[in-house]
Design an enzyme around this catalytic site. Structure first.
Site, PDB file in Angstrom:
ATOM      1  N   GLY A   1      25.238  75.054  56.170  1.00 37.97           N
ATOM      2  CA  GLY A   1      24.322  74.179  55.451  1.00 37.97           C
ATOM      3  C   GLY A   1      24.321  74.384  53.947  1.00 37.97           C
ATOM      4  O   GLY A   1      23.485  73.806  53.246  1.00 37.97           O
ATOM      5  N   LYS A   2      25.267  75.165  53.414  1.00 35.09           N
ATOM      6  CA  LYS A   2      25.275  75.462  51.972  1.00 35.09           C
ATOM      7  C   LYS A   2      25.487  74.195  51.138  1.00 35.09           C
ATOM      8  O   LYS A   2      24.717  73.907  50.212  1.00 35.09           O
ATOM      9  CB  LYS A   2      26.389  76.478  51.656  1.00 35.09           C
ATOM     10  CG  LYS A   2      26.306  77.772  52.457  1.00 35.09           C
ATOM     11  CD  LYS A   2      27.294  78.801  51.962  1.00 35.09           C
ATOM     12  CE  LYS A   2      28.747  78.322  52.082  1.00 35.09           C
ATOM     13  NZ  LYS A   2      29.154  78.118  53.480  1.00 35.09           N
TER      14      LYS A   2
ATOM     15  N   GLU B   1      31.507  76.702  45.479  1.00 38.53           N
ATOM     16  CA  GLU B   1      32.738  77.445  45.757  1.00 38.53           C
ATOM     17  C   GLU B   1      33.837  77.064  44.768  1.00 38.53           C
ATOM     18  O   GLU B   1      34.965  76.738  45.131  1.00 38.53           O
ATOM     19  CB  GLU B   1      33.199  77.226  47.195  1.00 38.53           C
ATOM     20  CG  GLU B   1      32.173  77.693  48.217  1.00 38.53           C
ATOM     21  CD  GLU B   1      32.672  77.614  49.651  1.00 38.53           C
ATOM     22  OE1 GLU B   1      33.789  77.122  49.852  1.00 38.53           O
ATOM     23  OE2 GLU B   1      31.940  78.054  50.545  1.00 38.53           O
TER      24      GLU B   1
ATOM     25  N   GLY C   1      27.036  82.076  53.162  1.00 39.51           N
ATOM     26  CA  GLY C   1      26.959  81.760  54.586  1.00 39.51           C
ATOM     27  C   GLY C   1      28.294  81.295  55.115  1.00 39.51           C
ATOM     28  O   GLY C   1      29.238  81.041  54.360  1.00 39.51           O
TER      29      GLY C   1
ATOM     30  N   SER D   1      30.991  78.802  57.196  1.00 38.97           N
ATOM     31  CA  SER D   1      31.266  77.368  57.122  1.00 38.97           C
ATOM     32  C   SER D   1      30.369  76.621  58.103  1.00 38.97           C
ATOM     33  O   SER D   1      30.221  77.032  59.259  1.00 38.97           O
ATOM     34  CB  SER D   1      32.736  77.097  57.452  1.00 38.97           C
ATOM     35  OG  SER D   1      33.584  77.705  56.509  1.00 38.97           O
ATOM     36  N   GLY D   2      29.767  75.520  57.619  1.00 41.03           N
ATOM     37  CA  GLY D   2      28.896  74.726  58.478  1.00 41.03           C
ATOM     38  C   GLY D   2      27.479  75.235  58.565  1.00 41.03           C
ATOM     39  O   GLY D   2      26.681  74.717  59.356  1.00 41.03           O
TER      40      GLY D   2
END
Length: 608
Positions: A402-403, A526, A397, A399-400
């Site tokens: 919710g990962k 990541e 997903g 950035s931001g």
């Protein structure tokens, strides 16, 4: 303006002393209970130490009168020799009780402050993540250092000094009245004027001093901002602008300081006039009384010395009271930490045999979440997915989306506001935090290493690990080779936050740490996104070893690394918008995963 936190060298804020602040102090005073016997004995020694000091002016006056053959008391004839012997006995007694007073007070304060530090630190590391997201590390460190140091200083020095000065003041006033009521009356007529002036001017000067400190803080902020952003300053050729800004700020500091100096100078001049005027007045009037035979020279000397005791005691009270106010304020801030709601975690070493074992099944069922500091901004909006034991799930997903929040919820750093998180089919709340976290490992994008050795950082995953286990974990993480290349090997110090190691080396140590922990559930956040190609290859090989035979949650930025996982979910704006294997998602026309994958395959910049 940059936020400041007080340090031991900076001015700590003062608190008004009232019923509420006294309650905070009482809560800390319970730490004196285990040492109350020694504390009370120290107070007795303090009392005797303070009382014996009051004998010296009287003895000195008696010695002067004896030298002039003046006998103060017919019923107690004493020679110079007798007075001298008594004086030396009192000096010895004074030294004796002073030693034990200091010895006992330091022991009591050190032990009680150590207990407060221990409980504060234990409570601090047991607080939930939400607490730390709303606090600065410098602020918390200040509470454990500057605040507790102020409390300790008050317990060891300020409290004892205040009691001693009170005894000295009261005793000296009594002796002044006994020696000469007339001279005492003369002093008392001057005293109220000095007190009123001191209170009025002192408050005004403190405000000016505070304004000077604020202006100086502003100028220091300019320095801090300029040096932190020096590359921007030079890139935009704004050295002259920053120099002018700092110069103007310093000019304001100087103006306020000079204005304060004018008032302080006037106040000091007034006090000097009053003090020396009072001394001259006492000596002049006392000389008249001596001339008239109403007072002996020894009594006049005694009176002057007791007057100095009174002046010294009164002069010390403002500083002592200010220190007490600082200690009361520090007590309030420490009590806030001690009374914060803790997580239900054990501070005892985890016994693996007592841990409720997880097989690795994980499920999110309509989980909703917003960070407590931003409750109006939902981060997850009904997230659902399921991972069976041993499977690999990738989360993709922008950035931001919710990962990383999902990772935090798995570790139970936070609790969701809606929905259920399940481990092995049971709600997360049915397991203890210690049981869950002891069986989950995370390898983040930015690895934080502690400032010790490489060995200590790897062993953090299993504190009782043997040397063979540590070396084996490093070998499996592709870290043994570069570690062995250092002169100190596994004892090599990594520096603060691991700054002496490269990003790839830090990642492999983090992987070795996770391998040593042997978790049921692994989270990769990541883990290779910020590495160069060679480091990524070595780390990727280590990750493949780490992923074997365990449930894995992979938060991915480079999609090429997740093609072989069992399942991929695509999260956008807090919702799961796509789910399936790599092949499934690549077949979806207009799908977000396919779009991102094609962009990376073509080496085009991704607009997330």
């Amino acid at each position: 303006m940059a936020r400041k936190t007080p340090t031991s060298k900076e001015e700590l804020p003062k608190a008004k002393i009232n019923k509420d602040t006294i309650k905070s102090v009482k809560k800390l005073l319970r730490y004196l209970k285990p040492y109350r016997t020694k504390f009370l004995i120290g107070m007795v020694f303090l009392f005797f130490s303070s009382v014996t000091v009051l004998a010296f002016p009287a003895l000195l006056g008696a010695m002067i009168d004896a030298a002039q053959s003046v006998q103060k008391y017919d019923w107690l004839p004493m020679s110079i020799q007798t007075i001298g012997v008594i004086s030396f006995i009192i000096v010895f007694f004074q030294a004796f009780v002073s030693f034990f007073r200091i010895r006992l007070f330091v022991e009591v304060s050190e032990k009680s402050i150590a207990d407060i530090r221990r409980d504060t630190y234990f409570n601090l590391i047991s607080l939930p993540m939400n607490f730390f997201s709303n606090r600065w590390v410098g602020e918390l460190n200040s509470r454990l250092s500057a605040d507790l140091t102020q409390i300790q200083t008050t317990m060891t020095t300020t409290l004892a000094e205040m009691i001693r000065q009170i005894i000295s003041l009261i005793g000296s006033l009594v002796f002044l009245i006994i020696v000469s009521p007339k001279l005492t009356l003369l002093n008392l007529t001057i005293l109220p004027l000095m007190i009123v002036a001191a209170v009025f001017f002192g408050r005004f000067i403190r405000n000016l001093s505070r304004e000077t400190q604020d202006k100086l803080a502003d100028s220091n902020t300019i320095i801090q901002e300029t040096l932190q952003g020096i590359s921007n300053v030079k890139a935009f050729v704004n050295e002259a602008f920053e120099a002018g800004r700092y110069k103007n700020s310093l000019s304001e500091v100087v103006q306020v300081a000079i204005r304060g100096a004018n008032y302080r100078g006037a106040f000091v001049a007034f006090i000097i006039f009053c003090i020396f005027g009072a001394i001259i007045g006492v000596i002049w009037y006392g000389s008249v009384l001596v001339y008239n035979g109403e007072l002996s020279v020894g009594d006049l000397t005694t009176y002057i010395l007791y007057s100095m005791f009174v002046a010294g005691s009164m002069g010390s009270f403002p500083d002592l009271y200010a220190n007490v106010q600082k200690a009361v304020g520090a007590s309030e801030r420490v009590i806030e930490l001690l009374e914060e709601n803790k997580e239900a975690v054990s501070l005892q070493q985890v016994d693996p045999s007592q841990v409720e074992t997880l097989s690795g099944n994980l499920a999110f069922d309509q989980v909703q979440f917003a960070y407590p500091s931003r409750k109006e901004v939902p981060v997850l909006k009904g997230i659902s997915f399921q991972v069976k034991a041993g499977e690999k799930l990738a989360i993709v997903g922008s950035s931001g989306s919710g990962k990383s929040t999902i990772a935090s919820l798995i570790l139970r750093f936070y609790d969701p506001q809606g929905g259920v998180i399940k481990f092995d089919g049971q709600p997360a709340e049915s397991f203890s935090l210690t049981d869950i976290r002891s069986q989950i490992a995370i390898v983040p994008q930015d690895v934080l290493l502690f400032g010790g050795s490489i060995r200590d950082n790897i062993a953090y995953g299993k504190l009782n690990a043997t040397e063979e286990e540590i070396v084996e974990a490093a070998q499996r993480a592709n870290a043994h080779e570069f570690i062995s290349g250092f002169p100190e090997g596994y004892q090599t110090l990594v520096g603060e936050r691991g700054v002496k190691l490269s990003g790839g080396q830090r990642q492999r140590i983090a992987i070795a740490r996770a391998l040593l922990k042997d978790p049921a559930i692994l989270i990769l956040d990541e883990a290779t996104s910020s590495l160069d190609s060679e480091s990524e290859r070595l780390v990727q090989e280590a990750l493949e070893e780490l992923l074997k035979n365990r449930t894995s949650i992979i938060i991915a930025h480079r999609l090429s690394t997740i093609r072989q996982v069992d399942k991929i979910i695509v999260v956008n704006n807090g919702e799961v918008i796509e789910s399936g294997t790599h092949d499934d998602l690549m077949q979806q026309e207009g799908g977000m995963y396919r779009y991102l994958s094609e962009l990376q395959t073509e080496n085009k910049p991704i607009q997330l």
